[in-house]
Design a protein around this motif. Sequence first.
Motif, short mmCIF file in Angstrom:
data_model
loop_
_atom_site.label_atom_id
_atom_site.label_comp_id
_atom_site.label_asym_id
_atom_site.label_seq_id
_atom_site.Cartn_x
_atom_site.Cartn_y
_atom_site.Cartn_z
N THR A 38 92.57 -8.16 -8.82
CA THR A 38 91.52 -8.98 -8.19
C THR A 38 91.73 -9.17 -6.69
N THR A 39 92.66 -8.41 -6.10
CA THR A 39 92.98 -8.64 -4.68
C THR A 39 91.81 -8.44 -3.75
N ALA A 40 90.91 -7.49 -4.07
CA ALA A 40 89.83 -7.17 -3.14
C ALA A 40 88.56 -7.97 -3.44
N LEU A 41 88.66 -8.89 -4.39
CA LEU A 41 87.44 -9.60 -4.80
C LEU A 41 87.32 -10.96 -4.11
N ASP A 42 86.09 -11.37 -3.87
CA ASP A 42 85.95 -12.72 -3.35
C ASP A 42 86.11 -13.72 -4.50
N VAL A 43 86.29 -14.97 -4.15
CA VAL A 43 86.71 -15.96 -5.13
C VAL A 43 85.75 -16.08 -6.32
N THR A 44 84.46 -16.04 -6.03
CA THR A 44 83.48 -16.19 -7.12
C THR A 44 83.59 -15.04 -8.10
N VAL A 45 83.59 -13.82 -7.57
CA VAL A 45 83.67 -12.66 -8.44
C VAL A 45 85.00 -12.66 -9.19
N GLN A 46 86.07 -13.02 -8.49
CA GLN A 46 87.38 -13.08 -9.13
C GLN A 46 87.34 -14.00 -10.35
N ALA A 47 86.71 -15.15 -10.18
CA ALA A 47 86.63 -16.09 -11.30
C ALA A 47 85.86 -15.48 -12.47
N LEU A 48 84.78 -14.74 -12.16
CA LEU A 48 83.99 -14.13 -13.23
C LEU A 48 84.77 -13.03 -13.94
N ILE A 49 85.54 -12.29 -13.16
CA ILE A 49 86.35 -11.22 -13.76
C ILE A 49 87.42 -11.83 -14.66
N MET A 90 79.02 -1.28 -18.93
CA MET A 90 80.33 -1.81 -18.56
C MET A 90 80.36 -2.20 -17.08
N MET A 91 79.67 -1.41 -16.25
CA MET A 91 79.62 -1.76 -14.83
C MET A 91 78.98 -3.14 -14.66
N ALA A 92 77.93 -3.39 -15.42
CA ALA A 92 77.28 -4.69 -15.34
C ALA A 92 78.23 -5.79 -15.80
N ARG A 93 79.02 -5.50 -16.83
CA ARG A 93 79.95 -6.52 -17.35
C ARG A 93 81.01 -6.92 -16.34
N VAL A 94 81.41 -5.96 -15.49
CA VAL A 94 82.42 -6.31 -14.48
C VAL A 94 81.75 -6.76 -13.19
N GLN A 95 80.52 -7.28 -13.31
CA GLN A 95 79.84 -7.92 -12.18
C GLN A 95 79.42 -6.95 -11.08
N ILE A 96 79.14 -5.70 -11.44
CA ILE A 96 78.61 -4.80 -10.44
C ILE A 96 77.09 -4.92 -10.49
N THR A 97 76.51 -5.37 -9.39
CA THR A 97 75.05 -5.48 -9.36
C THR A 97 74.45 -4.10 -9.11
N GLU A 98 73.23 -3.91 -9.55
CA GLU A 98 72.55 -2.62 -9.45
C GLU A 98 73.41 -1.47 -9.98
N PRO A 99 73.90 -1.61 -11.20
CA PRO A 99 74.82 -0.59 -11.71
C PRO A 99 74.19 0.81 -11.75
N GLU A 100 72.90 0.88 -12.06
CA GLU A 100 72.24 2.20 -12.14
C GLU A 100 72.36 2.95 -10.82
N ARG A 101 72.13 2.22 -9.73
CA ARG A 101 72.16 2.84 -8.42
C ARG A 101 73.60 3.21 -8.03
N ARG A 102 74.51 2.29 -8.31
CA ARG A 102 75.90 2.53 -7.94
C ARG A 102 76.53 3.65 -8.77
N PHE A 103 76.01 3.83 -9.95
CA PHE A 103 76.50 4.88 -10.85
C PHE A 103 76.53 6.23 -10.15
N ALA A 104 75.51 6.48 -9.31
CA ALA A 104 75.36 7.78 -8.66
C ALA A 104 76.06 7.86 -7.31
N MET A 105 76.83 6.83 -6.97
CA MET A 105 77.45 6.83 -5.64
C MET A 105 78.84 7.42 -5.65
#
Lengths: 311, 327
Positions: free
Chosen positions: B182-193, B135-150
């Motif tokens: 989507t307030t904290a997202l940049d335009v590209t990511v916002q469009a993908l979301i 699901m993290m990958a679906r919402v455009q989070i890159t390197e979800p495995e690494r971020r999972f542990a943050m």
Amino acid sequence: MWSYFARRLLIGIPTLLAVVLFCFFLMRLAPGGPFDGEAPVPPEVLANLRARYHLDDPLWQQFFSYLGNLLRGDFGPSFKYKDFTVTELIAQGLPVSIENGLSAIILAILIGLPLGITATLSQNSARDYAVSGLAMIGIVIPTFVTGQLLILAFGVWLKGTPFQLPAGGWNDGAFLNRILPVTVLALPFVAYIARISRASMIEALRTNFVRTARAKGLPYRTVVLRHALKSALTPVVTFLGPATAFLLTGSMVIETIFQIPGIGRYFVQGALNRDYTLVMGVTIVGAAFVIVANLIVDMLYAVLDPKVRYE
Amino acid sequence: MTQRILDISDLNVRFATEDGEVAAVSDVSLHVNKGECLGIVGESGSGKSQTFMAVMGLLAANGKATGSARFGEIDLLKANEHTLNTVRGNRLAMVFQDPMTALTPHMRVGRQLTEVLERHRGMDTKAARAEAVAMMARVQITEPERRFAMYPHELSGGLRQRIVLAMALLCGPELVIADEPTTALDVTVQALILDLMRELKEKHGTGFVLITHDLGVVAGLADRVAVMYAGRVVENASVAEIFAAPRHPYTKGLLACTPRLTDAPTAVLPTIPGQPPNLQKLPSGCSFHPRCAAVFDRCRAERPALAEGGTLNACFLNHSVAAGGAA
Ligand SMILES: Nc1ncnc2c1ncn2[C@@H]1O[C@H](COP(=O)(O)OP(=O)(O)OP(=O)(O)O)[C@@H](O)[C@H]1O
Ligand code: SF4
Ligand SMILES: [Mg+2]
């Protein structure tokens, strides 16, 4: 992070030095001297005594020789307990005080924390008010009053019943002899911990992340224990640091009331007798405890809040 | 086809404060159909968030909601905590407004995701982890495995916002209430979301409530729009009508405040003159009358109902010309 703690430990050294300096001169400024006993001492004896303890040397010289000994772990001779060094007296008294203090603080946490936290589960309920009220009472009544009251109740009124407890006397730290002093010692801290944890829990329950946790459909108990508790503990830990240092280094009042041979009582005796070295020794040990306790508090912050770990 | 997922009627939210009662939400009736996105717009403090806090059963302790909010077979306003907890995070999810504070600071974000799946799907740790990372990958989070542990503080606002969104989507809810998602997202990511949300809406029939100040986002995703002012819905219409032919003077004002790409770069952004009203002392009649350019006597004396008049709106100007307007 470790370098941070090492730095903090180093900062403790000048702090301790300041305490030594301050205490040393403050003690000498106090009227009277260690040999003003009930019976007047002949002048020539007094002169001898003063010479033996170097009391006639210039003050700064006394200070530096004291400091030099201190660095070697020697707190000097006691003026009053002439057969003992202060180091020996502290070595005798400190374990007693630590045992009682530790029991009291553990008791206070075990009772105070659940009391404070559960009070928030039903805010403004009768139970909540009861906890807040009791906490207030525990805070405002001084220990010398609760101490005397409990002695009166368990030592006098209940005498001859199974609930009778030894009220005063130490009996080498027998379990029954410890019950009353440890209870009296713990009571105000039960109250403080209950109050602080209640307030910080209410605060934590209002945070956005607790709302998020609730929005996930987690049972309330999970929300409280998993999401809110840790952040609610920070103020409690802040309080517990100095409180523990205070308790471990002996309560003057309670050790006096219950005739406990801890260092709190030595402090009182020392102060009454102008036993310079004894008072200094106990104070320095106390200060060292406070410094270490605050360091431990800082470490616990890091456990409670990952953000601290990286700063 | 037009199956209602959420049906709010006559919702009122009141907050008790030391200096009087705050009428945060008044007589709000709204619904969301399956596969539909309802946009909610309005100035700050107009009651957008509190309307849906009430629906989620998450009002602050000093708040009280009356009315009803039917979600499937249950009335969310009357359901007990236990029933709510079987629905929340599962069939009904909310993305909160402030991503910086929405996550528990002392828990790794991965754990904050998996606990939802453990709770509602009964998954074991391993399965939940795989699901959460996907699901993290679906919402455009890159390197979800690494971020999972943050921990949350190690992530930027945009990443946290996506974590919160992932959290809401985990159990495949029937309705997602997204408060400024989507307030904290940049335009590209916002469009993908927004693409992802559109896909969920169209393929899975997920309903969305999209609360936002950004009319561009509304135009991109919403099917219908409810405009709120001072705790009330003042206009409710299809997105096309709202943008092409808004009827309520407040809606017109809001649209006039939105900058367009075609505007000259120097053009001053118009704002609606005046301040939103004090919710403890609402103006008589139409709450908007102190700021309304078209105000007339009746507006001060009487409150216009939300009624048909070109669109569903609460303004006498429209009702007087349309049949079935408020008397
Ligand atoms: N606990 C509370 N006690 C008193 N008033 C409150 C409370 N919570 C919210 N309010 C008030 O309710 C009103 C509506 O708030 P709400 O959060 O719904 O606004 P909003 O439309 O979401 O605004 P924004 O666009 O800034 O998010 C605000 O005036 C707010 O001050
Ligand atoms: S009812 Fe009157 S005051 Fe209210 S929006 Fe319409 S014209 Fe303006
Ligand atoms: Mg809001």
